[in-house]
Write a protein that holds these residues in place. Sequence first.
Motif, PDB file in Angstrom:
ATOM      1  N   ALA A  74     109.910   9.990 -10.670  1.00  0.00           N
ATOM      2  CA  ALA A  74     108.283  11.162 -11.478  1.00  0.00           C
ATOM      3  C   ALA A  74     108.528  12.467 -12.177  1.00  0.00           C
ATOM      4  O   ALA A  74     107.752  12.453 -13.390  1.00  0.00           O
ATOM      5  CB  ALA A  74     106.579  10.601 -10.781  1.00  0.00           C
ATOM      6  N   THR A  75     109.742  12.865 -11.255  1.00  0.00           N
ATOM      7  CA  THR A  75     109.330  13.947 -11.900  1.00  0.00           C
ATOM      8  C   THR A  75     110.539  14.470 -12.640  1.00  0.00           C
ATOM      9  O   THR A  75     110.419  16.122 -12.836  1.00  0.00           O
ATOM     10  CB  THR A  75     109.412  15.621 -11.074  1.00  0.00           C
ATOM     11  N   THR A  76     111.752  14.376 -13.032  1.00  0.00           N
ATOM     12  CA  THR A  76     112.951  14.585 -13.251  1.00  0.00           C
ATOM     13  C   THR A  76     112.947  14.807 -14.722  1.00  0.00           C
ATOM     14  O   THR A  76     113.096  15.682 -15.324  1.00  0.00           O
ATOM     15  CB  THR A  76     113.733  13.077 -13.862  1.00  0.00           C
ATOM     16  N   PRO A  77     111.366  13.960 -15.603  1.00  0.00           N
ATOM     17  CA  PRO A  77     111.778  14.496 -16.588  1.00  0.00           C
ATOM     18  C   PRO A  77     111.060  15.879 -17.363  1.00  0.00           C
ATOM     19  O   PRO A  77     110.600  16.591 -17.901  1.00  0.00           O
ATOM     20  CB  PRO A  77     110.329  13.162 -17.824  1.00  0.00           C
ATOM     21  N   ILE A  78     109.475  16.247 -15.844  1.00  0.00           N
ATOM     22  CA  ILE A  78     109.143  17.300 -16.373  1.00  0.00           C
ATOM     23  C   ILE A  78     109.572  18.699 -15.911  1.00  0.00           C
ATOM     24  O   ILE A  78     109.580  19.547 -16.566  1.00  0.00           O
ATOM     25  CB  ILE A  78     108.132  17.104 -14.922  1.00  0.00           C
ATOM     26  N   ILE A 271     108.028  13.819 -22.404  1.00  0.00           N
ATOM     27  CA  ILE A 271     108.974  13.201 -23.162  1.00  0.00           C
ATOM     28  C   ILE A 271     108.576  13.119 -24.366  1.00  0.00           C
ATOM     29  O   ILE A 271     107.781  12.329 -24.855  1.00  0.00           O
ATOM     30  CB  ILE A 271     109.062  12.077 -22.308  1.00  0.00           C
ATOM     31  N   PRO A 272     109.339  13.679 -25.166  1.00  0.00           N
ATOM     32  CA  PRO A 272     109.364  13.883 -26.596  1.00  0.00           C
ATOM     33  C   PRO A 272     109.459  12.512 -26.898  1.00  0.00           C
ATOM     34  O   PRO A 272     111.146  11.518 -27.735  1.00  0.00           O
ATOM     35  CB  PRO A 272     109.842  15.056 -27.417  1.00  0.00           C
ATOM     36  N   LEU A 273     108.420  11.759 -27.382  1.00  0.00           N
ATOM     37  CA  LEU A 273     108.533  10.466 -28.248  1.00  0.00           C
ATOM     38  C   LEU A 273     109.568  10.144 -29.636  1.00  0.00           C
ATOM     39  O   LEU A 273     110.186   9.491 -29.817  1.00  0.00           O
ATOM     40  CB  LEU A 273     107.245   9.684 -27.979  1.00  0.00           C
ATOM     41  N   GLY A 407     117.648  19.488 -22.772  1.00  0.00           N
ATOM     42  CA  GLY A 407     116.197  19.448 -21.829  1.00  0.00           C
ATOM     43  C   GLY A 407     116.411  18.187 -21.571  1.00  0.00           C
ATOM     44  O   GLY A 407     115.535  17.348 -20.146  1.00  0.00           O
ATOM     45  N   ALA A 408     115.103  18.190 -22.394  1.00  0.00           N
ATOM     46  CA  ALA A 408     114.443  16.896 -22.584  1.00  0.00           C
ATOM     47  C   ALA A 408     115.118  15.556 -22.478  1.00  0.00           C
ATOM     48  O   ALA A 408     114.965  14.769 -21.740  1.00  0.00           O
ATOM     49  CB  ALA A 408     113.505  16.969 -24.070  1.00  0.00           C
ATOM     50  N   ALA A 409     116.006  15.223 -23.396  1.00  0.00           N
ATOM     51  CA  ALA A 409     116.739  14.460 -23.764  1.00  0.00           C
ATOM     52  C   ALA A 409     117.320  13.810 -22.674  1.00  0.00           C
ATOM     53  O   ALA A 409     117.823  12.318 -21.978  1.00  0.00           O
ATOM     54  CB  ALA A 409     117.803  14.295 -25.236  1.00  0.00           C
TER      55      ALA A 409
END
Length: 536
Positions: A74-78, A271-273, A407-409
């Motif tokens: 749950a926290t990886t993308p954050i 998470i940038p869609l 980072g986000a990707a």
Amino acid sequence: MTQAPPTPRLVEEPGEMSHRQILEALSGLLLAMFVAMLSSTVVTNALPTIVSDLHGSQTGYTWVVVATMLAMTATTPIWGKLSDLFSKKMLVQLALVIYIGGSLIAAFAPSMGILISARVVQGLGVGGLTALVQVVIATMISPRERGRYSGYLGATFALATVSGPLIGGLIVDSPFGWRGCFFVGLPFALAAFVLLQKTLHLPVVTRPVRIDYLGATLLVGGVSTLLVWVSLAGNDYDWLSPVSAALVALGAVLVAAAVYVEARVAPEPIIPLRLFRDRTMTLATIASAMVGVAMFGSTVYLSQYFQTARGMTPTEAGLMSIAMVGGLFVSSLVSGRIISDSGRWKRFLVGGMVLVVVGLGLLSTIDETTSLVVIGVFMAVLGVGLGATMQNLVLSVQNNVTMADMGAASSVVAFFRTMGGSIGVSVLGALLSHQVAQQVAAGYVAAQRPPTFDAGSHAVPDVAALPGWEQAIWEAAFGESFGHIFLVATPFAVVALICVMLIREVPLRTSNLEAECEASPEVAAELHHAVVRSEA
């Protein structure tokens, strides 16, 4: 008309770091990754002793594993999004501190409840380390050269993931007992903290920070709810029951709300869609989720197979993992080196996934009588496939995004891989429990003898301590059931193979600056206002 100010350079060119400097910084990063992966696997062979000592139930047994994976998933993308806003070095060190705190609480836990809570804290730190290490590597090394160094990362990942059960088994059998499993990672974490402080020097990008608290809350809540449902369904309640329906509905609503917030509301989404407009990003994300099922399922349940179906000790079961870790280690290093030299990576992705499919298919044929040498070969095939696949999926994505989205990707790929692993462990575990129960019941009927213990409980007996006739029933049940769960995992690997075959190969960039030149107008405009300073 006023000319727009030039876009600041966000990262130092790889050429500004010598091979020696990169290796020095990489040593701390590899230690951090080793700590992250070790924490997830070192308790595998210690769980029966832990649950017995703390008077836990089968549900507690499950949650000692799932709690860490829930927090990590749950926290990886954050963490990945935070790496686009704050100092990456500071965030990695913060994740190490969180991990150390959780480990100390777990080591002294007096009850299952406190232990599970401590595992959640560990998972928060592990989620950060998993996402941030790859982001830092992507920041300081160009895509073309990254394969050369990602081989080391893949080998470290393999070593910690597959050797964890061996280390755990040795510690449990030592005077330290099961509590030593939570101390073993602390020296590595402290060493990683110090090494990173001395060797990692990256520029820091500061800009107006807008953290998506609402999206983060909805995302964590939705993912956690769905994983709680997958983890407990089939044991605490039926898959088709009001409780299941309520959890699925709640999880779906929260995830849908998170998607809406990320797409329409949040100025800087977690998470940038828009990343999923890229074909490579979408296909690699799906493939990562499918690979997660195969990777985590095989490492978790192969260890249990050797102890329950073959009567091995925890240490002996750990030694059997050498076949897989050897294949994974060699594959990671060799594929990384060749990719750096050639700039071509798709052939390794496709070939690796073919071997993963073949390896899972071969493991689906095992039972309690299969030769250990044959099983070792099957595990080696699977290990070679995973070694050529895991890090190269991340590499394919990093090669297609700008540094602003790195980072986000990277964290999105890691997020879906871990989520796939969480779901895989839970679903395959539920299937294993159901299959074993059926096989054992049929075995007692065929033997026309009642069990010598309370067969109605969720507890698995000490198979080695059972009478010979009863031991044979349980070993046969486990042996055949493990083959079934690998058969179920095989179609997931086939889906991953199809995805990587559809990915369009783009030659690896030779410079991180190329990524900035490809930034969208919106990203470029925002970066005009960025301020860059050097890390101490």
